[in-house]
Enzyme design. Sequence first.
Site, PDB file in Angstrom:
ATOM      1  N   SER A   8      44.219 -25.869 -33.003  1.00 20.89           N
ATOM      2  CA  SER A   8      42.825 -26.165 -33.356  1.00 20.89           C
ATOM      3  C   SER A   8      42.701 -27.571 -33.901  1.00 20.89           C
ATOM      4  O   SER A   8      43.305 -27.911 -34.930  1.00 20.89           O
ATOM      5  CB  SER A   8      42.318 -25.158 -34.395  1.00 20.89           C
ATOM      6  OG  SER A   8      41.122 -25.648 -34.960  1.00 20.89           O
ATOM      7  N   HIS A  66      34.866 -23.134 -29.532  1.00 12.34           N
ATOM      8  CA  HIS A  66      34.453 -22.050 -30.432  1.00 12.34           C
ATOM      9  C   HIS A  66      33.209 -22.506 -31.191  1.00 12.34           C
ATOM     10  O   HIS A  66      33.293 -23.359 -32.071  1.00 12.34           O
ATOM     11  CB  HIS A  66      35.626 -21.759 -31.399  1.00 12.34           C
ATOM     12  CG  HIS A  66      35.331 -20.752 -32.452  1.00 12.34           C
ATOM     13  ND1 HIS A  66      36.145 -20.576 -33.560  1.00 12.34           N
ATOM     14  CD2 HIS A  66      34.324 -19.840 -32.577  1.00 12.34           C
ATOM     15  CE1 HIS A  66      35.644 -19.614 -34.314  1.00 12.34           C
ATOM     16  NE2 HIS A  66      34.543 -19.161 -33.750  1.00 12.34           N
ATOM     17  N   MET A  68      30.541 -22.052 -33.795  1.00 14.09           N
ATOM     18  CA  MET A  68      30.141 -21.341 -35.014  1.00 14.09           C
ATOM     19  C   MET A  68      28.753 -21.832 -35.388  1.00 14.09           C
ATOM     20  O   MET A  68      28.564 -22.541 -36.382  1.00 14.09           O
ATOM     21  CB  MET A  68      31.157 -21.620 -36.124  1.00 14.09           C
ATOM     22  CG  MET A  68      32.439 -20.826 -35.957  1.00 14.09           C
ATOM     23  SD  MET A  68      33.798 -21.525 -36.894  1.00 14.09           S
ATOM     24  CE  MET A  68      34.393 -22.703 -35.687  1.00 14.09           C
ATOM     25  N   MET A 137      38.266 -13.267 -35.394  1.00 14.19           N
ATOM     26  CA  MET A 137      38.483 -14.146 -36.547  1.00 14.19           C
ATOM     27  C   MET A 137      39.354 -13.411 -37.567  1.00 14.19           C
ATOM     28  O   MET A 137      39.004 -12.323 -38.016  1.00 14.19           O
ATOM     29  CB  MET A 137      37.145 -14.526 -37.201  1.00 14.19           C
ATOM     30  CG  MET A 137      36.261 -15.457 -36.387  1.00 14.19           C
ATOM     31  SD  MET A 137      37.092 -16.932 -35.769  1.00 14.19           S
ATOM     32  CE  MET A 137      37.695 -17.693 -37.294  1.00 14.19           C
ATOM     33  N   ASP A 175      42.252 -16.155 -34.405  1.00 16.01           N
ATOM     34  CA  ASP A 175      41.962 -17.464 -34.997  1.00 16.01           C
ATOM     35  C   ASP A 175      41.880 -17.364 -36.516  1.00 16.01           C
ATOM     36  O   ASP A 175      40.997 -16.691 -37.048  1.00 16.01           O
ATOM     37  CB  ASP A 175      40.620 -17.951 -34.415  1.00 16.01           C
ATOM     38  CG  ASP A 175      40.241 -19.351 -34.846  1.00 16.01           C
ATOM     39  OD1 ASP A 175      41.048 -20.022 -35.495  1.00 16.01           O
ATOM     40  OD2 ASP A 175      39.107 -19.755 -34.500  1.00 16.01           O
TER      41      ASP A 175
HETATM   42  C1  DX5 Z   1      37.996 -21.595 -38.710  1.00 14.97           C
HETATM   43  C2  DX5 Z   1      38.235 -22.095 -37.321  1.00 14.97           C
HETATM   44  C3  DX5 Z   1      39.664 -22.147 -36.964  1.00 14.97           C
HETATM   45  C4  DX5 Z   1      40.528 -23.032 -37.836  1.00 14.97           C
HETATM   46  C5  DX5 Z   1      41.820 -22.307 -38.024  1.00 14.97           C
HETATM   47  O1  DX5 Z   1      36.666 -21.405 -38.908  1.00 14.97           O
HETATM   48  O2  DX5 Z   1      37.579 -21.276 -36.372  1.00 14.97           O
HETATM   49  O3  DX5 Z   1      39.857 -22.450 -35.586  1.00 14.97           O
HETATM   50  O4  DX5 Z   1      40.767 -24.307 -37.308  1.00 14.97           O
HETATM   51  O5  DX5 Z   1      42.571 -22.972 -38.953  1.00 14.97           O
HETATM   52  P1  DX5 Z   1      43.929 -22.402 -39.534  1.00 14.97           P
HETATM   53  O6  DX5 Z   1      44.839 -22.151 -38.372  1.00 14.97           O
HETATM   54  O7  DX5 Z   1      44.404 -23.493 -40.428  1.00 14.97           O
HETATM   55  O8  DX5 Z   1      43.592 -21.134 -40.265  1.00 14.97           O
HETATM   56 ZN    ZN Z   2      38.108 -21.547 -34.192  1.00 16.87          ZN
END
Ligand code: DX5
Ligand code: ZN
Length: 216
Positions: A8, A66, A68, A137, A175
């Site tokens: 990511s 992704h 959000m 998630m 994720d």
């Molecule tokens: C969080 C994101 C993730 C994030 C994960 O809202 O959707 O993709 O980058 O980060 P890590 O792997 O550090 O938990």
């Molecule tokens: Zn993500």
Amino acid sequence: MKHLIAPSLLSADFMNLQRDVEMINRSEADWLHLDIMDGVFVPNISFGFPVLEGLKSLCEKPMDVHLMIVEPQKFIKEVAATGAYMMNVHYEACTHLHRTIAGIKEAGMKAGVTLNPHTPVCLLEDIIQDVDMVLLMSVNPGYGGQRFIEHSVEKTRRLREMIDRKGLQTLIEIDGGVNLETGKRLIEAGADVLVAGSFVFKAENPLQVIHDLKAL
Ligand code: DX5
Ligand code: ZN
């Protein structure tokens, strides 16, 4: 199927984005995961379409976007224009999810549905046959570097059961809080794609970490 790894970009060094994306290009990563936030659906703002546009010519890996954001259906055309491979929208952000999924596919992309940690997989019973991937998630979306929510392993197992019971090919992506320890258990539970942000980009040797995740 051998599992896929999607680092990511949220945890990359934004002052050296080109360097970090070129590192991903050279790595064993399968996809690049890109987190778009709007400050409304999640309490944070990340980056938007101009950054994705820039990545279009630089990034050699399929882009796993992704969103959000609220009303993601408004941006299907914009996401498609960046050359994205997969467009993930949140279940919680889509009133007419079926129509949104159809629109994503019509625009030439794979369609993913994302569930927040509190949203049960049973709610996918009447839509899963239409989606290419479910993104679970395993932290509350909005930030990198958060602690893995344990319940996600059991949730992955239940989603795997649903997909197998229906004889579907739908991918399961996880994720949040993924590292070698959580990643191993998620794969055992039936995950197909692991997203890892801070675990990759904050590491001393990201290429080695991607290799290790791929070797799980
Ligand atoms: C969080 C994101 C993730 C994030 C994960 O809202 O959707 O993709 O980058 O980060 P890590 O792997 O550090 O938990
Ligand atoms: Zn993500």
